[in-house]
Design a protein around this motif. Structure first.
Motif, mmCIF file in Angstrom:
data_model
loop_
_atom_site.group_PDB
_atom_site.id
_atom_site.type_symbol
_atom_site.label_atom_id
_atom_site.label_comp_id
_atom_site.label_asym_id
_atom_site.label_seq_id
_atom_site.Cartn_x
_atom_site.Cartn_y
_atom_site.Cartn_z
ATOM 1 N N ASP A 249 0.804 -1.225 0.000
ATOM 2 C CA ASP A 249 0.000 0.000 0.000
ATOM 3 C C ASP A 249 0.838 1.278 0.000
ATOM 4 O O ASP A 249 0.286 2.369 0.009
ATOM 5 N N ALA A 250 2.154 1.158 -0.009
ATOM 6 C CA ALA A 250 3.038 2.329 -0.007
ATOM 7 C C ALA A 250 3.388 2.726 -1.438
ATOM 8 O O ALA A 250 3.222 1.945 -2.377
ATOM 9 N N SER A 251 3.896 3.938 -1.607
ATOM 10 C CA SER A 251 4.404 4.426 -2.892
ATOM 11 C C SER A 251 5.925 4.440 -2.841
ATOM 12 O O SER A 251 6.514 4.720 -1.793
ATOM 13 N N TYR A 252 6.544 4.178 -3.985
ATOM 14 C CA TYR A 252 8.000 4.125 -4.077
ATOM 15 C C TYR A 252 8.482 4.919 -5.272
ATOM 16 O O TYR A 252 7.843 4.926 -6.324
ATOM 17 N N ASP A 253 9.631 5.588 -5.114
ATOM 18 C CA ASP A 253 10.346 6.168 -6.244
ATOM 19 C C ASP A 253 11.266 5.086 -6.783
ATOM 20 O O ASP A 253 12.003 4.463 -6.008
ATOM 21 N N ALA A 254 11.240 4.881 -8.082
ATOM 22 C CA ALA A 254 12.140 3.932 -8.735
ATOM 23 C C ALA A 254 13.025 4.724 -9.683
ATOM 24 O O ALA A 254 12.554 5.241 -10.694
ATOM 25 N N LYS A 255 14.307 4.838 -9.335
ATOM 26 C CA LYS A 255 15.250 5.640 -10.125
ATOM 27 C C LYS A 255 16.296 4.733 -10.749
ATOM 28 O O LYS A 255 16.959 3.969 -10.052
ATOM 29 N N SER A 256 16.438 4.834 -12.069
ATOM 30 C CA SER A 256 17.452 4.078 -12.791
ATOM 31 C C SER A 256 18.759 4.860 -12.794
ATOM 32 O O SER A 256 18.767 6.059 -13.082
ATOM 33 N N TYR A 257 19.851 4.167 -12.528
ATOM 34 C CA TYR A 257 21.153 4.822 -12.606
ATOM 35 C C TYR A 257 21.703 4.810 -14.024
ATOM 36 O O TYR A 257 22.758 5.360 -14.285
ATOM 37 N N ASN A 258 20.960 4.191 -14.971
ATOM 38 C CA ASN A 258 21.335 4.250 -16.382
ATOM 39 C C ASN A 258 20.725 5.472 -17.060
ATOM 40 O O ASN A 258 20.866 5.640 -18.258
ATOM 41 N N GLY A 259 20.010 6.288 -16.314
ATOM 42 C CA GLY A 259 19.387 7.476 -16.876
ATOM 43 C C GLY A 259 17.884 7.322 -16.933
ATOM 44 O O GLY A 259 17.325 6.300 -16.569
ATOM 45 N N GLY A 260 17.243 8.350 -17.391
ATOM 46 C CA GLY A 260 15.790 8.323 -17.483
ATOM 47 C C GLY A 260 15.153 8.909 -16.243
ATOM 48 O O GLY A 260 15.814 9.166 -15.233
ATOM 49 N N PRO A 261 13.837 9.116 -16.317
ATOM 50 C CA PRO A 261 13.134 9.751 -15.209
ATOM 51 C C PRO A 261 12.919 8.805 -14.037
ATOM 52 O O PRO A 261 12.994 7.582 -14.180
ATOM 53 N N THR A 262 12.648 9.386 -12.881
ATOM 54 C CA THR A 262 12.239 8.614 -11.715
ATOM 55 C C THR A 262 10.755 8.319 -11.853
ATOM 56 O O THR A 262 9.971 9.195 -12.187
ATOM 57 N N HIS A 263 10.389 7.063 -11.641
ATOM 58 C CA HIS A 263 8.987 6.655 -11.729
ATOM 59 C C HIS A 263 8.437 6.442 -10.331
ATOM 60 O O HIS A 263 9.121 5.894 -9.470
ATOM 61 N N VAL A 264 7.212 6.864 -10.117
ATOM 62 C CA VAL A 264 6.518 6.594 -8.857
ATOM 63 C C VAL A 264 5.662 5.362 -9.086
ATOM 64 O O VAL A 264 4.854 5.314 -10.015
ATOM 65 N N MET A 265 5.869 4.356 -8.238
ATOM 66 C CA MET A 265 5.146 3.090 -8.381
ATOM 67 C C MET A 265 4.638 2.648 -7.022
ATOM 68 O O MET A 265 5.252 2.940 -5.997
ATOM 69 N N SER A 266 3.547 1.932 -7.038
ATOM 70 C CA SER A 266 3.020 1.392 -5.785
ATOM 71 C C SER A 266 3.749 0.099 -5.452
ATOM 72 O O SER A 266 4.301 -0.577 -6.333
ATOM 73 N N GLY A 267 3.745 -0.238 -4.183
ATOM 74 C CA GLY A 267 4.313 -1.512 -3.761
ATOM 75 C C GLY A 267 3.610 -2.674 -4.440
ATOM 76 O O GLY A 267 4.243 -3.684 -4.772
ATOM 77 N N GLN A 268 2.318 -2.523 -4.676
ATOM 78 C CA GLN A 268 1.557 -3.575 -5.350
ATOM 79 C C GLN A 268 2.052 -3.761 -6.794
ATOM 80 O O GLN A 268 2.200 -4.890 -7.261
#
Length: 72
Positions: free
Chosen positions: A24-43
């Protein structure tokens, strides 16, 4: 932190289900290969994070940071 290596696999894309997250939490997913940070749910992350490594011997590092906790 998620570290993925392709090696010599013929598969350029994989979906990796992640465990140990608060669904039920939200997470930032950041790639170190570049590109934007995506906000994704734990689900969403538990269902699977799609990783695309188009060339053999590529790798990807993804930093996951929890943004919020669910309301109790």
């Amino acid at each position: 932190m998620l570290i993925v290596f392709r090696s010599n696999s013929p598969d350029a894309e994989k979906t990796l289900p992640l465990r140990g997250l608060i669904v039920d939490a939200s997470y930032d997913a950041k790639s170190y290969n570049g590109g934007p940070t995506h906000v994704m749910s734990g689900q969403e992350l538990a269902a699977g994070l799609k990783i695309n490594l188009p060339h053999p011997e590529m790798s990807e590092i993804i930093h996951l940071k929890r943004r919020s906790l669910p309301d109790l």
